[in-house]
Design a protein around this motif. Structure first.
Motif, PDB file in Angstrom:
ATOM      1  N   LEU A 323       0.851  -1.185   0.000  1.00  0.00           N
ATOM      2  CA  LEU A 323       0.000   0.000   0.000  1.00  0.00           C
ATOM      3  C   LEU A 323       0.890   1.239   0.000  1.00  0.00           C
ATOM      4  CD1 LEU A 323      -2.511  -1.179   2.759  1.00  0.00           C
ATOM      5  CD2 LEU A 323      -2.778  -1.393   0.277  1.00  0.00           C
ATOM      6  N   TYR A 324       0.758   2.067  -1.050  1.00  0.00           N
ATOM      7  CA  TYR A 324       1.625   3.224  -1.218  1.00  0.00           C
ATOM      8  C   TYR A 324       0.811   4.514  -1.187  1.00  0.00           C
ATOM      9  CZ  TYR A 324       4.897  -0.295  -2.991  1.00  0.00           C
ATOM     10  OH  TYR A 324       5.708  -1.394  -3.137  1.00  0.00           O
ATOM     11  N   ASN A 325       1.277   5.449  -0.388  1.00  0.00           N
ATOM     12  CA  ASN A 325       0.746   6.816  -0.394  1.00  0.00           C
ATOM     13  C   ASN A 325      -0.764   6.866  -0.150  1.00  0.00           C
ATOM     14  OD1 ASN A 325       1.121   9.605  -0.583  1.00  0.00           O
ATOM     15  ND2 ASN A 325       0.663   9.646  -2.764  1.00  0.00           N
ATOM     16  N   PHE A 326      -1.202   6.125   0.866  1.00  0.00           N
ATOM     17  CA  PHE A 326      -2.627   6.115   1.199  1.00  0.00           C
ATOM     18  C   PHE A 326      -2.911   7.135   2.301  1.00  0.00           C
ATOM     19  CE2 PHE A 326      -2.862   2.367  -1.279  1.00  0.00           C
ATOM     20  CZ  PHE A 326      -4.201   2.176  -1.589  1.00  0.00           C
ATOM     21  N   GLN A 327      -3.864   7.989   2.033  1.00  0.00           N
ATOM     22  CA  GLN A 327      -4.227   9.010   3.002  1.00  0.00           C
ATOM     23  C   GLN A 327      -5.703   8.947   3.377  1.00  0.00           C
ATOM     24  OE1 GLN A 327      -2.858  12.907   1.791  1.00  0.00           O
ATOM     25  NE2 GLN A 327      -1.116  12.051   0.688  1.00  0.00           N
ATOM     26  N   LEU A 349       3.994  -0.931   3.793  1.00  0.00           N
ATOM     27  CA  LEU A 349       3.195   0.242   4.135  1.00  0.00           C
ATOM     28  C   LEU A 349       4.069   1.468   3.897  1.00  0.00           C
ATOM     29  CD1 LEU A 349       1.692  -1.020   7.522  1.00  0.00           C
ATOM     30  CD2 LEU A 349       0.567  -1.033   5.282  1.00  0.00           C
ATOM     31  N   CYS A 352       1.632   5.799   4.595  1.00  0.00           N
ATOM     32  CA  CYS A 352       0.240   5.595   5.021  1.00  0.00           C
ATOM     33  C   CYS A 352       0.074   6.338   6.344  1.00  0.00           C
ATOM     34  CB  CYS A 352      -0.061   4.101   5.168  1.00  0.00           C
ATOM     35  SG  CYS A 352       0.129   3.178   3.628  1.00  0.00           S
ATOM     36  N   ILE A 355      -2.138   5.070   9.595  1.00  0.00           N
ATOM     37  CA  ILE A 355      -1.919   3.752  10.184  1.00  0.00           C
ATOM     38  C   ILE A 355      -1.089   3.924  11.449  1.00  0.00           C
ATOM     39  CG2 ILE A 355      -0.740   1.545   9.853  1.00  0.00           C
ATOM     40  CD1 ILE A 355      -3.301   1.675   8.384  1.00  0.00           C
ATOM     41  N   CYS A 378       5.640   5.954   7.777  1.00  0.00           N
ATOM     42  CA  CYS A 378       4.366   5.895   8.510  1.00  0.00           C
ATOM     43  C   CYS A 378       4.640   6.406   9.927  1.00  0.00           C
ATOM     44  CB  CYS A 378       3.818   4.467   8.527  1.00  0.00           C
ATOM     45  SG  CYS A 378       3.562   3.774   6.885  1.00  0.00           S
TER      46      CYS A 378
END
Length: 632
Positions: A323-327, A349, A352, A355, A378
Motif C-alpha cells: 500500500l503506497y501513499n494512502f491518506q 506500508l 500511510c 496507520i 508511517c
C-alpha cells in the motif's frame, strides 16, 4: 589425437541441444559455446531462446536480422531506454578475446555490417572508437533520430520470424501502433506474457491480442492510448487464462475495466494498480470476483477502508500486500487484512499516514506467516507495533524500517527474541536506534546476511563490532553516513564476516586502518563504496589491490587524499574492475584516469570530471567515460 574431432563425430544434434539448454541462463556461456565450431554455432542459432536489445542502430533492420539468425526465440525483450553495451576495442590485436566475445553478441551482426560501411566513409577514424558510437552518430546525421525506434515494421518481423514467441517486452517503444501489435497477435498464438510499458498502443491492438492469444501476464504501464474498451474486450476474450495484471498511469482506464476483470478473470493471482481513476467500487468487485488473488499492490488515492475490508473478507489466499501513499484509510482497513488474510507473507506500508500501532498489531496477531515487512514513512507507527511483530511472527526474514523516528531499541529487542530467522535488516533515519538495539539483533539473529543502516547517528562501533562477532553469514553491509562508526567496527567485520558488498560512504571516522582490515579479511569483496571519507589515502587503495582481486565496482568520489599512485596500486590487483566513480578527487589527474582505463580491460563505466580527461583517453575509451558535468 591432435586434429581429430571426437565430440562432433559422436554427439548427435539433440544431445548438443540438451547441453546448450543447460547453459541457457548464462549469455556468456552460450556465446562461448557458439564459438567452438560451425556446427555448435548452428545449434546456438536454432536453440537460443532469449534476446535482449537496447537502443542500437536502425531498430527495424536489427530486429529483422536477429529473428532470421535465431530461429528458436521464445523471449524477446526490447527496451529503448537502454544504450548499447559499452565500447570494446574491436580491432586491436591485443584484444582478441574481447573481440570474439563481442562478435557472438546478437547486436554485432548489425554493427559489423554498418561499421564496415562507416569505415569506408571515415578512414581517418581511430581503430579503438566505439562501433556503436560511430553507427549511431552517422545514422542520425543521415536519416534522423526516429530510425533508432522500433516501428510496426520491426514488430511484424518478430511476428513472422518468432511463431513460438511466449514472452514479449516492449519498453518505451513509442513508435509502435495497434497495427504492429495486431501482427503479433495473429502470428504468435503461444504468447503468454506481454509488457507494453510506455508504448502508445491503442485499443485495437489490445483487442487483437485478446482474440488470438491466451495471455497469462499483462503489464500496462504508461499506456496513454488505452481506454476501457480495449481492456474490457481483452478480459472477455482471454480472462480465464490471465494470472497477472498491472495497470499504472493509464488515464482512461477506470472501474469499468476492473468490473470486467472481476467478471472474467477468476484465476487472477497478481494485481498492481496505480491510478487516480480507480475507486472503491472497482476494487471491491475485484475482491469479490478474483478470490484466488495472492498479490495486490495499490497506489490509488481514492481507495478507503471499505475496499480493504472487502479484500480482507474475500481474498483469504492473499500473500503479498503493498500500500503506497494512502491518506484515506486507517487502522480499520488494516485490521480487516489481519483478520481475513491469514496467509499474508509480505506487507509494505509506504506513506500511510493514518496507520498506527493498532493496525500493525492486528496484522501481527492475524498473520503469523509474515516473512517480509516494510514500513516507510508511517510516522504514527511506533515501538509497540514492531514489538507485536517480533512476538507473533517467528518466520520474519526481512525487516525494513525507513524514516521511522519513533521506533526505539525495544522493538529490535523483541525482533531478536522472536524472529531468529531474520536475514535482512534495513534502517533509515531511525534516530532513536543505537548500539543497544543493534547488539540485540546481533545476538539473537545470527543468520543475518544483509544489514543496511543510513543516517542512524546514534549507532557506533559497539553495535557493528557485535555484528562482526556474531553474524558470520553477513555478506552485505551498508553504514552510510553513520558518523559514530570508525576503524574498530571495520576491524571486527573484517575478522568475522565474508563480505561481498560494503558501503561506508560518509563515515568520517574511518581511515586507512579500517579499509586495510576489510581488504585483508574480505577477499571476496565485489562492491565497495568509500566515498566522502576525508581521511582515506593511497595506502587503503594499495591494500585493496593486494587483497580484493574480485572487486568489480568501487566508488571513490570526494576522497581528497587519494592520488594517481593509489589508483595504480588498485588496478594492479583489481583487474576485474567494471565500474569506478571518482569525481571531486583533487589529487587525481588525467594520468590516473588513463591508468585505470589501461589497467582494467573489462571496465564498463568510469565517472570523472570532464576537464580531467585527456584527448587521447577520450579517443581510446569514449564508450566507458561518464561525466558529472558537461559543457553547456
Amino acid at each position: 589425437m591432435r586434429g581429430s574431432d571426437l565430440i562432433n563425430t559422436k554427439l548427435p544434434v539433440d544431445l548438443l541441444a540438451c547441453i546448450f539448454f543447460r547453459l541457457a541462463d548464462s549469455k556468456s556461456d552460450c556465446d562461448a559455446f557458439s564459438l567452438v565450431c560451425r556446427r555448435w554455432l548452428s545449434v546456438d542459432r536454432s536453440f537460443r531462446l532469449t534476446i535482449r536489445l537496447g537502443s542500437s542502430g536502425p531498430a527495424d533492420q536489427l530486429v529483422s536480422l536477429l529473428v532470421r539468425r535465431f530461429s528458436g526465440l521464445r523471449n524477446v525483450y526490447i527496451d529503448e531506454r537502454l544504450p548499447v553495451s559499452p565500447a570494446r576495442r574491436m580491432f586491436s590485436p591485443l584484444r582478441s578475446r574481447s573481440v570474439i566475445q563481442h562478435l557472438i553478441s546478437p547486436r554485432f551482426f548489425y554493427e559489423k555490417k554498418s561499421l564496415n560501411l562507416l569505415l569506408q566513409k571515415r578512414r581517418h577514424a581511430s581503430l579503438t572508437v566505439d562501433a556503436h558510437h560511430l553507427i549511431r552518430n552517422t545514422e542520425i546525421e543521415e536519416s534522423g533520430f526516429p530510425d533508432f525506434c522500433l516501428t510496426d515494421v520491426g514488430l511484424s518481423s518478430i511476428a513472422t520470424g518468432c511463431k513460438a514467441l511466449q514472452k514479449l517486452r516492449l519498453i518505451w517503444c513509442s513508435n509502435l501502433t495497434s497495427t504492429g501489435l495486431r501482427s503479433i497477435a495473429e502470428n504468435c498464438k503461444f504468447l503468454k506474457s506481454l509488457d507494453l510499458e510506455g508504448c502508445y498502443i491503442g485499443d485495437q491492438g489490445l483487442i487483437a491480442i485478446g482474440q488470438y492469444c491466451k495471455l497469462q501476464d499483462l503489464n500496462l504501464r504508461l499506456c496513454e492510448g488505452l481506454t476501457d474498451t480495449g481492456l474490457v474486450s481483452l478480459t472477455q476474450q482471454c480472462g480465464r487464462s490471465l494470472k497477472s495484471l498491472g495497470i499504472a498511469v493509464c488515464a482512461w482506464i477506470t472501474d469499468v475495466s476492473l468490473e470486467s476483470v472481476a467478471s472474467h478473470c477468476s484465476c487472477l493471482e497478481t494485481l498492481s494498480l496505480d491510478s487516480e481513476m480507480v475507486m472503491n467500487k472497482g476494487l471491491i468487485l475485484v475482491a469479490q470476483g478474483c478470490r484466488s488473488l495472492k498479490g495486490l499492490k495499490l497506489l490509488c488515492i481514492n481507495i478507503t477502508d471499505e475496499a480493504l475490508e472487502a479484500v480482507g473478507s474475500f481474498c483469504s489466499s492473499l500473500e503479498l500486500l503493498a500500500l503506497y501513499n494512502f491518506q484515506r484509510f486507517t487502522d480499520r482497513g488494516l485490521s480487516a487484512i489481519g483478520s481475513g488474510c491469514k496467509n499474508l507473507r509480505g506487507l509494505t506500508l509506504s506513506d500511510c499516514y493514518y496507520i498506527s500501532d493498532l493496525g500493525l498489531e492486528s496484522v501481527a496477531h492475524g498473520c503469523p506467516k509474515l516473512t517480509r515487512l516494510e514500513i516507510n514513512g508511517c510516522h504514527h507507527i511506533e515501538t509497540f507495533g514492531v514489538e507485536a511483530i517480533g512476538k507473533s511472527c517467528p518466520e520474519l526474514q526481512e525487516l525494513a524500517l525507513l524514516y521511522c523516528p519513533r521506533i526505539r531499541n525495544s522493538a529490535l529487542l523483541e525482533i531478536s527474541r522472536g524472529c531468529l530467522h531474520l536475514q535482512d535488516l534495513d534502517l533509515v533515519d531511525c534516530s532513536n536506534i543505537d548500539d543497544d538495539g543493534l547488539c540485540s539483533i546481533a545476538k539473537g539473529c545470527k543468520n543475518l546476511k544483509k544489514l543496511h543502516i543510513r543516517r542512524c547517528y546514534q549507532v557506533g562501533d559497539q553495535g557493528v563490532i557485535s555484528i562482526g562477532g556474531n553474524c558470520r553469514s553477513l555478506t552485505d553491509l551498508s553504514l552510510r553516513f553513520c558518523d559514530g562508526v570508525g576503524d574498530e567496527a571495520l576491524i571486527a567485520i573484517g575478522k568475522g564476516c565474508p563480505l561481498q558488498h560494503l558501503n561506508v560512504s560518509g563515515c568520517h571516522q574511518i581511515t586507512n586502518v579500517g579499509i586495510t582490515a576489510i581488504a585483508r579479511g574480505c577477499q571476496d569483496l565485489v562492491c565497495l563504496d568509500i566515498s566522502v571519507l576525508q581521511n582515506l589515502g593511497d595506502i587503503a587503495l594499495a591494500e585493496l589491490g593486494k587483497g580484493c582481486p574480485m572487486l568489480r565496482e568501487i566508488v571513490l568520489s570526494h576522497c581528497r587524499l587519494i592520488s594517481d599512485v593509489g589508483l595504480a596500486h588498485l588496478v594492479k590487483g583489481c583487474t576485474r574492475l567494471e565500474a569506478c566513480h571518482m569525481v571531486y578527487c583533487p589529487s587525481v589527474t588525467s594520468s590516473g584516469i588513463a591508468t585505470v582505463i589501461s589497467g582494467c580491460p573489462g571496465l564498463k563505466k568510469l565517472l570523472v570530471e570532464k576537464g580531467k580527461v585527456s584527448e587521447r583517453t577520450k579517443r581510446r575509451a569514449s564508450g566507458v567515460l561518464s561525466y558529472l558535468c558537461v559543457d553547456l
